[in-house]
Design a protein around this motif. Structure first.
Motif, mmCIF file in Angstrom:
data_model
loop_
_atom_site.group_PDB
_atom_site.id
_atom_site.type_symbol
_atom_site.label_atom_id
_atom_site.label_comp_id
_atom_site.label_asym_id
_atom_site.label_seq_id
_atom_site.Cartn_x
_atom_site.Cartn_y
_atom_site.Cartn_z
ATOM 1 N N ALA A 88 0.833 -1.210 0.000
ATOM 2 C CA ALA A 88 0.000 0.000 0.000
ATOM 3 C C ALA A 88 0.867 1.259 0.000
ATOM 4 O O ALA A 88 0.558 2.235 -0.694
ATOM 5 C CB ALA A 88 -0.934 -0.010 1.207
ATOM 6 N N VAL A 89 1.958 1.249 0.776
ATOM 7 C CA VAL A 89 2.839 2.429 0.816
ATOM 8 C C VAL A 89 3.518 2.635 -0.540
ATOM 9 O O VAL A 89 3.689 3.774 -0.994
ATOM 10 C CB VAL A 89 3.885 2.282 1.950
ATOM 11 N N THR A 90 3.882 1.551 -1.201
ATOM 12 C CA THR A 90 4.481 1.667 -2.537
ATOM 13 C C THR A 90 3.492 2.314 -3.511
ATOM 14 O O THR A 90 3.864 3.175 -4.314
ATOM 15 C CB THR A 90 4.899 0.276 -3.054
ATOM 16 N N LYS A 91 2.215 1.910 -3.422
ATOM 17 C CA LYS A 91 1.187 2.548 -4.267
ATOM 18 C C LYS A 91 1.024 4.021 -3.891
ATOM 19 O O LYS A 91 0.812 4.876 -4.756
ATOM 20 C CB LYS A 91 -0.154 1.828 -4.105
ATOM 21 N N LEU A 92 1.120 4.298 -2.590
ATOM 22 C CA LEU A 92 0.965 5.679 -2.127
ATOM 23 C C LEU A 92 2.038 6.580 -2.729
ATOM 24 O O LEU A 92 1.780 7.747 -3.038
ATOM 25 C CB LEU A 92 1.050 5.705 -0.596
ATOM 26 N N ASP A 93 3.231 6.041 -2.892
ATOM 27 C CA ASP A 93 4.325 6.823 -3.482
ATOM 28 C C ASP A 93 3.995 7.262 -4.912
ATOM 29 O O ASP A 93 4.583 8.226 -5.410
ATOM 30 C CB ASP A 93 5.615 6.000 -3.499
ATOM 31 N N GLN A 94 3.072 6.555 -5.563
ATOM 32 C CA GLN A 94 2.708 6.869 -6.957
ATOM 33 C C GLN A 94 1.388 7.630 -7.064
ATOM 34 O O GLN A 94 0.993 8.023 -8.164
ATOM 35 C CB GLN A 94 2.582 5.566 -7.771
ATOM 36 N N ALA A 95 0.697 7.826 -5.941
ATOM 37 C CA ALA A 95 -0.630 8.455 -5.967
ATOM 38 C C ALA A 95 -0.542 9.921 -6.386
ATOM 39 O O ALA A 95 0.398 10.625 -6.002
ATOM 40 C CB ALA A 95 -1.284 8.338 -4.593
ATOM 41 N N TYR A 139 8.272 21.045 5.297
ATOM 42 C CA TYR A 139 7.554 21.324 4.056
ATOM 43 C C TYR A 139 6.252 22.067 4.349
ATOM 44 O O TYR A 139 5.902 23.053 3.690
ATOM 45 C CB TYR A 139 7.223 20.039 3.286
ATOM 46 N N LEU A 140 5.521 21.574 5.355
ATOM 47 C CA LEU A 140 4.225 22.200 5.661
ATOM 48 C C LEU A 140 4.419 23.638 6.140
ATOM 49 O O LEU A 140 3.621 24.529 5.798
ATOM 50 C CB LEU A 140 3.486 21.368 6.719
ATOM 51 N N ALA A 141 5.487 23.868 6.900
ATOM 52 C CA ALA A 141 5.796 25.250 7.312
ATOM 53 C C ALA A 141 6.053 26.106 6.076
ATOM 54 O O ALA A 141 5.622 27.270 6.010
ATOM 55 C CB ALA A 141 7.009 25.250 8.239
ATOM 56 N N ALA A 142 6.754 25.542 5.079
ATOM 57 C CA ALA A 142 7.007 26.264 3.831
ATOM 58 C C ALA A 142 5.686 26.568 3.118
ATOM 59 O O ALA A 142 5.489 27.674 2.605
ATOM 60 C CB ALA A 142 7.918 25.433 2.927
ATOM 61 N N TRP A 143 4.792 25.565 3.098
ATOM 62 C CA TRP A 143 3.497 25.757 2.427
ATOM 63 C C TRP A 143 2.723 26.907 3.075
ATOM 64 O O TRP A 143 2.167 27.760 2.385
ATOM 65 C CB TRP A 143 2.675 24.471 2.496
ATOM 66 N N PHE A 144 2.715 26.937 4.407
ATOM 67 C CA PHE A 144 1.996 28.006 5.119
ATOM 68 C C PHE A 144 2.623 29.369 4.808
ATOM 69 O O PHE A 144 1.912 30.345 4.565
ATOM 70 C CB PHE A 144 2.018 27.759 6.631
ATOM 71 N N LYS A 145 3.952 29.431 4.830
ATOM 72 C CA LYS A 145 4.623 30.712 4.585
ATOM 73 C C LYS A 145 4.345 31.203 3.163
ATOM 74 O O LYS A 145 4.209 32.404 2.928
ATOM 75 C CB LYS A 145 6.132 30.560 4.803
ATOM 76 N N TYR A 146 4.270 30.270 2.212
ATOM 77 C CA TYR A 146 4.029 30.650 0.821
ATOM 78 C C TYR A 146 2.595 31.126 0.605
ATOM 79 O O TYR A 146 2.342 32.087 -0.121
ATOM 80 C CB TYR A 146 4.321 29.478 -0.115
ATOM 81 N N LEU A 160 13.643 19.397 1.206
ATOM 82 C CA LEU A 160 14.056 18.539 0.081
ATOM 83 C C LEU A 160 15.432 17.919 0.337
ATOM 84 O O LEU A 160 15.657 16.734 0.035
ATOM 85 C CB LEU A 160 14.079 19.368 -1.199
ATOM 86 N N LYS A 161 16.335 18.689 0.897
ATOM 87 C CA LYS A 161 17.683 18.183 1.197
ATOM 88 C C LYS A 161 17.608 17.052 2.224
ATOM 89 O O LYS A 161 18.289 16.025 2.099
ATOM 90 C CB LYS A 161 18.567 19.314 1.724
ATOM 91 N N LEU A 162 16.771 17.234 3.236
ATOM 92 C CA LEU A 162 16.614 16.185 4.251
ATOM 93 C C LEU A 162 16.036 14.912 3.640
ATOM 94 O O LEU A 162 16.396 13.796 4.024
ATOM 95 C CB LEU A 162 15.714 16.679 5.383
ATOM 96 N N LEU A 163 15.152 15.080 2.660
ATOM 97 C CA LEU A 163 14.510 13.914 2.041
ATOM 98 C C LEU A 163 15.438 13.146 1.112
ATOM 99 O O LEU A 163 15.169 11.992 0.780
ATOM 100 C CB LEU A 163 13.253 14.360 1.282
ATOM 101 N N LYS A 203 8.839 14.803 -1.005
ATOM 102 C CA LYS A 203 9.722 15.263 -2.080
ATOM 103 C C LYS A 203 8.927 15.923 -3.219
ATOM 104 O O LYS A 203 9.282 17.002 -3.691
ATOM 105 C CB LYS A 203 10.524 14.076 -2.613
ATOM 106 N N THR A 204 7.853 15.263 -3.635
ATOM 107 C CA THR A 204 7.026 15.819 -4.721
ATOM 108 C C THR A 204 6.435 17.158 -4.310
ATOM 109 O O THR A 204 6.416 18.122 -5.095
ATOM 110 C CB THR A 204 5.890 14.833 -5.071
ATOM 111 N N GLU A 205 5.967 17.232 -3.060
ATOM 112 C CA GLU A 205 5.356 18.465 -2.570
ATOM 113 C C GLU A 205 6.379 19.604 -2.538
ATOM 114 O O GLU A 205 6.075 20.750 -2.905
ATOM 115 C CB GLU A 205 4.767 18.230 -1.174
ATOM 116 N N ASP A 206 7.598 19.296 -2.075
ATOM 117 C CA ASP A 206 8.656 20.320 -2.053
ATOM 118 C C ASP A 206 8.963 20.800 -3.461
ATOM 119 O O ASP A 206 9.105 22.009 -3.707
ATOM 120 C CB ASP A 206 9.934 19.735 -1.442
ATOM 121 N N GLN A 207 9.080 19.853 -4.390
ATOM 122 C CA GLN A 207 9.426 20.223 -5.767
ATOM 123 C C GLN A 207 8.322 21.068 -6.400
ATOM 124 O O GLN A 207 8.601 22.026 -7.132
ATOM 125 C CB GLN A 207 9.702 18.970 -6.591
#
Length: 216
Positions: free
Chosen positions: A30-37, A161-168, A189-192, A205-209
């Motif tokens: 399920a987690v592998t599928k989640l990576d592609q969702a 990432y979520l802090a970045a989303w809020f700031k943006y 992204l660097k941490l990921l 990673k996708t969200e950061d990008q």
């Protein structure tokens, strides 16, 4: 008689071992599928899968965590259709609370940080329903859980990432800072880049990008 008892115990241990391997395999699948969702429908389908796994693994926090995360993602993906979000936010919160209840608050702070990040997302999802009405109530709750997540694990790339989303996405007059958002997304992204995969939380990673692409 003694041989029968030993044989019975051996069969039971084999059954339990096979059952544990099957459950572990289901979660990994399920987690592998989640990576592609990508779409709300993808996450909706996977949420049902994680709910089934949670029923089979009632002592594992991860299936409920991932079910809650699916509902949180749906909220973000449907943010332009706010009226449809509330049932996902409510289901997700119940699942996140179930995951939280399975964690040792003193010894599993990194895991708790992951759960609080998702609870923050779920409350932000409620803001999307009606920003004027729900924003003053759920916006501060989302921020409180994000702050708690960062305090428990300052290096949690998903909380960063979520802090970045809020700031943006927050207007400058209310604390938004697009330059800081870019810096935080790059840090996440660097941490990921060094993140382990497997079944442990590793999304972001996708969200950061996506966020960083807005600066191009």
């Amino acid at each position: 008689m003694k041989k029968l008892i030993i044989s019975g115990l051996a069969i039971m241990l084999l059954f339990l071992s096979a059952s544990a391997q099957q459950n572990s395999g289901a979660l990994q699948s399920a987690v592998t599928k989640l990576d592609q969702a990508k779409t709300a429908k993808d996450y909706e389908t996977l949420e049902k899968e994680f709910v089934k796994i949670a029923a089979a693994q009632p002592k594992d926090w991860l299936p409920n965590y991932y079910a809650a995360y699916c509902n949180a993602k749906i909220g973000f993906l449907l943010q332009d259709d706010g009226e449809s979000i509330e049932p996902y936010s409510n289901r997700g919160e119940a699942q996140a609370k179930a995951a939280e209840s399975l964690l040792d608050k003193n010894n599993q702070k990194k895991e708790l940080s992951e759960v609080y990040t998702v609870i923050s997302m779920l409350n932000q999802g409620r803001v999307f329903i009606n920003p004027m009405t729900y924003g003053p109530k759920y916006g501060p709750i989302a921020q409180q859980f994000l702050n708690a997540a960062k305090q428990l694990n300052p290096d949690n790339p998903r909380a960063i990432y979520l802090a970045a989303w809020f700031k943006y996405n927050t207007p400058k007059m209310w604390g938004g800072d697009k330059a800081l958002a870019k810096q935080l997304a790059a840090q996440s992204l660097k941490l990921l880049d060094n993140a382990e995969k497997g079944v442990t939380p590793h999304w972001g990673k996708t969200e950061d990008q996506e966020l960083l692409n807005k600066y191009k």
